[in-house]
Design an enzyme around this catalytic site. Sequence first.
Site, PDB file in Angstrom:
ATOM      1  N   ASP A  34       0.833  -1.202   0.000  1.00 25.27           N
ATOM      2  CA  ASP A  34       0.000   0.000   0.000  1.00 25.27           C
ATOM      3  C   ASP A  34       0.874   1.261   0.000  1.00 25.27           C
ATOM      4  OD1 ASP A  34      -1.915   2.037   0.801  1.00 25.27           O
ATOM      5  OD2 ASP A  34      -3.153   0.442   1.661  1.00 25.27           O
ATOM      6  N   THR A  73      -7.127   4.093  -1.703  1.00 25.35           N
ATOM      7  CA  THR A  73      -6.819   2.695  -1.390  1.00 25.35           C
ATOM      8  C   THR A  73      -7.864   1.710  -1.903  1.00 25.35           C
ATOM      9  OG1 THR A  73      -5.486   3.245   0.525  1.00 25.35           O
ATOM     10  CG2 THR A  73      -6.528   1.084   0.548  1.00 25.35           C
ATOM     11  N   ASN A  94     -12.904   5.496  -1.332  1.00 25.83           N
ATOM     12  CA  ASN A  94     -12.990   4.735  -0.082  1.00 25.83           C
ATOM     13  C   ASN A  94     -14.401   4.798   0.495  1.00 25.83           C
ATOM     14  OD1 ASN A  94     -10.305   4.022  -0.187  1.00 25.83           O
ATOM     15  ND2 ASN A  94      -9.636   5.586   1.274  1.00 25.83           N
ATOM     16  N   LYS A 155      -5.531  -3.674   6.185  1.00 27.32           N
ATOM     17  CA  LYS A 155      -6.804  -2.943   6.153  1.00 27.32           C
ATOM     18  C   LYS A 155      -7.927  -3.854   5.674  1.00 27.32           C
ATOM     19  CE  LYS A 155      -4.485   1.347   4.777  1.00 27.32           C
ATOM     20  NZ  LYS A 155      -4.351   2.359   3.710  1.00 27.32           N
ATOM     21  N   HIS A 287       1.882   8.263   5.349  1.00 29.15           N
ATOM     22  CA  HIS A 287       0.978   9.336   5.791  1.00 29.15           C
ATOM     23  C   HIS A 287       1.504  10.037   7.035  1.00 29.15           C
ATOM     24  CE1 HIS A 287      -2.293   8.889   2.998  1.00 29.15           C
ATOM     25  NE2 HIS A 287      -2.476   7.618   3.292  1.00 29.15           N
ATOM     26  N   HIS A 329      -1.712   2.612  -5.086  1.00 31.24           N
ATOM     27  CA  HIS A 329      -1.492   4.002  -5.511  1.00 31.24           C
ATOM     28  C   HIS A 329      -0.067   4.361  -5.147  1.00 31.24           C
ATOM     29  CE1 HIS A 329      -1.826   4.896  -1.270  1.00 31.24           C
ATOM     30  NE2 HIS A 329      -2.986   4.265  -1.248  1.00 31.24           N
TER      31      HIS A 329
HETATM   32 ZN    ZN Z   1      -3.612   2.867   0.036  1.00 29.76          ZN
END
Ligand code: ZN
Length: 533
Positions: A34, A73, A94, A155, A287, A329
Amino acid sequence: MKSIVAALLVLGACAGAADAQPIRPKLVVALSVDHLSAELFDEYRSHFTGGLKRLSNGVVFANAFQAHGPTETCPGHSTILTGSHPARTGIIANQWVDWNAARPDKTIYCAEDHRIADSSSTRYTVSDLQIRVSTLGDWMRQANPASRVVAVAGKDRSAVMMGAHNPDQRWWWGGDRFVQNGAAPAPVGAQVNAAISRAIGEARPPLVPPAFCAPKDRAIDIGGGKSVGTFRFARNAGDASAFTMSPEMDAATLAMAAALIEQMQLGRGAAPDLLAISLSATDLVGHRYGTDGVEMCLQLMSLDSDLAGFFTLLDRSGIEYAVVVTADHGGLDLPERRRAVNGVATARVDRAATVEAISTEVTRKLGLAGPAFVGQWYISGTVPVARRTEVLALTRHLLAAQPQVEATFSAAEITAHPMPQGHPESWSVLDRLRASFDPQRSPSLVVVYKPGITPIPAPVEDHVSTHGSVWDYDRKVPILFWWKGVTGQDHEESAMTIDIAPTLASLIGVTTPQSAIDGHCLDLLPGPENNCP
Ligand code: ZN
């Protein structure tokens, strides 16, 4: 990280002679890292010595694309094993706003069953209800019901998008352990969770970055007395949140995957099996700390090492397996560091150009009873139908005066645009938006900020950098294929993540529903040989 993998992995008891059949694997391992941009892969490629080095010596598409935009995501994961753009998978973001939904906030999460009473987009039941197409796992089970499908991810949405409908096992991280719903949980899950609990219970000393990362080990001021760039993932005993936002998260995910391989005897049945894995730590680290500090260096080097351990166990098992690695991504580093280190002209979005500010201004100027917009640019259900055109026109007028705004597109404009064809590097912005647009789920308006604008306004809180734009730094991801005996090739030409599912199907001899997908099989073999049908 190696010690955690070693402590948790239970695979490897049945070492055997792996024969060198080049193709026709019994186990397909589809891995999403991710937030792994093509730029990060290129930058670190020569430094990898473990699992990612092995993948780098396989069939490499370094110039590959999540072709659509915006780049989030859930949509990104929805393309990887379906062979289709988000416009077809239905996973355009999302979350999206549905005015017909019974719940008060009208917001639907991409990986939930919103029909369940008393649920909401933040308190939901994980489900594959929202994805409108079949996946590689479904095709495999249709070809032979003996095929098994397992998804493991940091996730829930990543596990849902990559697993088939009703997979045999679907596990995701629940904050301090892996959880699942649907199928009866494999008993080994409890054992892995117990080992993870013990690992969380022990404090972790800081990691030691390799020498080549020294230039990245530099504090970048992000305001409010905070900085990023120098954190080494030291953790107090019992801190599950710090465990989650660290390389340990991916080690735990791989450990769960390995345990399921062993207990379910994946790759040893009458038909090929699919193991879909999404590793979330690169995203969480990206992030929280950005993509160009010592934190990302430690994360990617740990991932490289953990993947080496995972593949070594698979090798020892004797299972014939094929691997693909890609990402949902890319991403862009935080503007403060891009300015300080690279002298790039870049910025955080002005508050005046955000949906909150514009919506407030439109509401006031038009004298509306409630807010003009809900979520990211959905005209509110409280706006009378007769006034929607007026709301849209004023909004676009106000946005056109914002220097950070590149363009705005109405739902009608995107709907009228034909689905893009051809190479993704030549797609217009409107092409990218069209590939991710659904008339029922997409917003009333799409606002495109200029390249390099980070859509997180100052002052920053938990997230300092992000992805999500239509620009290539968020669209470009690597696609790497590897199997024992592979002839390494570096492809200059572009590829798309929608090409992965038909390519994997070709390797295991499963028929792709070609008329129902957007992607095409990639030829992975050198010379005149061709794996594609
Ligand atoms: Zn992601």
